[in-house]
Design a protein around this motif. Sequence first.
Motif, PDB file in Angstrom:
ATOM      1  N   LEU A 169       0.833  -1.196   0.000  1.00  0.00           N
ATOM      2  CA  LEU A 169       0.000   0.000   0.000  1.00  0.00           C
ATOM      3  C   LEU A 169       0.870   1.248   0.000  1.00  0.00           C
ATOM      4  CD1 LEU A 169      -2.788  -0.957   2.546  1.00  0.00           C
ATOM      5  CD2 LEU A 169      -2.943  -0.844   0.075  1.00  0.00           C
ATOM      6  N   ARG A 182     -16.548   3.561   8.218  1.00  0.00           N
ATOM      7  CA  ARG A 182     -15.939   4.468   7.257  1.00  0.00           C
ATOM      8  C   ARG A 182     -14.655   3.882   6.672  1.00  0.00           C
ATOM      9  NH1 ARG A 182     -14.213   6.770   4.003  1.00  0.00           N
ATOM     10  NH2 ARG A 182     -13.820   8.951   3.517  1.00  0.00           N
ATOM     11  N   PHE A 183     -13.839   3.332   7.536  1.00  0.00           N
ATOM     12  CA  PHE A 183     -12.517   2.919   7.079  1.00  0.00           C
ATOM     13  C   PHE A 183     -12.369   1.415   6.946  1.00  0.00           C
ATOM     14  CE2 PHE A 183     -11.762   6.974   9.359  1.00  0.00           C
ATOM     15  CZ  PHE A 183     -11.476   7.710   8.230  1.00  0.00           C
ATOM     16  N   LEU A 225      -5.147  -1.956  -3.356  1.00  0.00           N
ATOM     17  CA  LEU A 225      -6.092  -0.837  -3.334  1.00  0.00           C
ATOM     18  C   LEU A 225      -6.202  -0.325  -1.899  1.00  0.00           C
ATOM     19  CD1 LEU A 225      -8.994  -2.098  -5.612  1.00  0.00           C
ATOM     20  CD2 LEU A 225      -7.167  -0.504  -6.176  1.00  0.00           C
ATOM     21  N   PHE A 226      -6.536   0.960  -1.766  1.00  0.00           N
ATOM     22  CA  PHE A 226      -6.719   1.517  -0.429  1.00  0.00           C
ATOM     23  C   PHE A 226      -8.121   1.145   0.042  1.00  0.00           C
ATOM     24  CE2 PHE A 226      -3.896   4.672  -2.675  1.00  0.00           C
ATOM     25  CZ  PHE A 226      -2.731   4.090  -2.206  1.00  0.00           C
ATOM     26  N   LYS A 227      -8.185   0.276   1.038  1.00  0.00           N
ATOM     27  CA  LYS A 227      -9.462  -0.315   1.444  1.00  0.00           C
ATOM     28  C   LYS A 227     -10.437   0.714   1.990  1.00  0.00           C
ATOM     29  CE  LYS A 227      -7.668  -4.868   2.753  1.00  0.00           C
ATOM     30  NZ  LYS A 227      -6.241  -4.647   3.030  1.00  0.00           N
ATOM     31  N   HIS A 228      -9.914   1.790   2.572  1.00  0.00           N
ATOM     32  CA  HIS A 228     -10.790   2.745   3.237  1.00  0.00           C
ATOM     33  C   HIS A 228     -11.298   3.812   2.282  1.00  0.00           C
ATOM     34  CE1 HIS A 228      -6.776   4.395   3.248  1.00  0.00           C
ATOM     35  NE2 HIS A 228      -7.288   5.596   3.383  1.00  0.00           N
ATOM     36  N   ARG A 265     -13.700  -3.685  -1.131  1.00  0.00           N
ATOM     37  CA  ARG A 265     -14.093  -5.028  -0.698  1.00  0.00           C
ATOM     38  C   ARG A 265     -15.410  -5.481  -1.330  1.00  0.00           C
ATOM     39  NH1 ARG A 265     -14.726  -2.356   4.385  1.00  0.00           N
ATOM     40  NH2 ARG A 265     -16.885  -1.718   4.694  1.00  0.00           N
TER      41      ARG A 265
END
Lengths: 282, 370
Positions: A173, A277-278, B85-88, B135
Amino acid sequence: MARTLTQSRFRKPSVIPGFGLTFGFAVTYLSLIVLIPIAALILKSASVGWDEFWRIATDGRTLAALRTSFGLSLIAALVNMFFGLILAWVLTRYRFPGRRLIDAMVDLPFALPTAVAGIALGSLYAVNGWIGGFFDFRITYTAIGITIALIFVGLPFVVRTVQPVLEDLDKELEEAAATLGAGRWKTIFRVILPPLLPAVLTGFALAYARAVGEYGSVVFVSQGIPYRNEIAPQLIVIKLEESASYGPAAVIATVMLALAFLLLLCINLLQAWGRRRFGSAG
Amino acid sequence: MEIRIANVRKEFGRFPALHDVSLNIRSGELIALLGPSGSGKTTLLRLIAGLEHTTVGKIYFGDEDASQKSIQDRNVGFVFQHYALFKHLTIADNIGFGLRVRPRATRPSRKEIRRRASELLDLVQLPGLDRRLPRQLSGGQRQRVALARALAIEPRVLLLDEPFGALDAQVRRDLRRWLRELHDKTGHTTVFVTHDQEEALELADRVVVMSQGRIEQVGGADDIYDAPASPFVFSFIGESSSLPILVRDGEAFFEDERVSLPVRDCEAGPSRLFIRPHDIDVVADGGGTFSGNVTMVRRNGGGRRVELAIGSGGHRVEIEVPAEVAPAIGSTISIRPRRWRVYADAAPTGPVTTAAAMKAAEPSRAVAAE
């Protein structure tokens, strides 16, 4: 018929049976250990009568002590949140000699009797102590000393809640963020911290709760001057010694309990929001 | 953007991952780095991206020395095997990430970023998924989002690290065709890493075959398949069997017996004969080049595979026969190779004279037969 209906509402089919048994155990256990003592406490505080309750609860000294307790605990929890994050980062991201030792040391505040910690901190930070000697202001017997003690007892929480999440956080990431042009700070604030937030909040809540309830170490660092740096647990003990009955102490304890419960509820709601949210760690 | 990799060496600690690798990638080319795991293909890709730094050697983007630039400034689009991928963040925010993090002066407006994100979603054929979270997407969709995110920064080079490795076969085939179309449409210089030869040969303009930190051969699918430059390439690409032979006086010997195999142009000495299962004819009446006992027969798609044990050494050779033919286990079959290649053994065993050693040190010259 009714029985199957209620069952299907509360339990889901599982390979491990035993909902009735485990649920019954959980309720009994919680009642014996937590609910009944708390109920007794509230009952005791009610025994002083409503007027008296209100008088003790809104007494200037009580309010000052509550402010000190919750205020300093907040500072301690914030400090622990910040340093706990850094500590967790160092322990998960780098391999260096002595890492396991430091990792084990993080839990020491849990194992050490808080009185021992208080005495150690008190003598170190005293005006003529090893560390206290370097500062030309007082640390012990002031709010600073109390905060240091509260930081000590709450240290492990944030580290231990953040560590596993951080370990699961894919290094790709960060690499992805870098190839997309994000510098270090942007990567930290936009990529690494958001997924950690739920865990950080959990650790923060635990550290805060622990600090609010702390007594043992603080009494050895600060004697507690009323209206200045007396914490609520100290005041409770003083009330116990002053009065023949448990009543006044129970009142302050009940107020503390209510405030702490309210706070934890708020943090939990915040956490639920953060998780939505996250996303959870997984 | 043309990329030139000049004599690059990369060591991790004291372990060399790449030895003196040089490669020119033409502008707009779709090139595959193919090799088994540990061959250094991913290392090479990460060096181009700037995720690793060369121990020796330089990497040029056009005329510019990219080794001097940080990852952030190289402006490469990188797609990871596990999407990263940025999950958030929502899909739109993932795609717009590279634009969002630009310094204020060059950052497009929020509205413009949103517009670009939905444009790219259309390009990767996932319109309307802006507000979803990663997701909620399937693996194939996630990888397309990852690609859109890489394309959003208008990269000079597109780098893909086993982009389809984590997907199942059907999705993989679809995405492969789709990536080729996308490449033809956008024209980015693209480098992708794969260990799947079918993927490399089908998708890429040129394939770079790597082994043990070295480039074995660079070429199109036909070159790689029909004219393998080394025994490694021959055995790595497609199916093959090999037999140890000795070349002497323009004649071939197998287990000390002369075999009828024209090897006049081959280097003398111990060598290996490489053949592919479908380049072998079965000869009736024992008149073939080799004969062996059938040890295994199995159905393989449209044909049948027969495994033979040849010679006293029991060397395993696989041949392909029509499905109608079903030889019995233990029966003897005589075969004659239709196409083959002979490679002189690179490292001679036993004591050798200096002249022979020098000869062996040269790259083994291969000779092909039609």
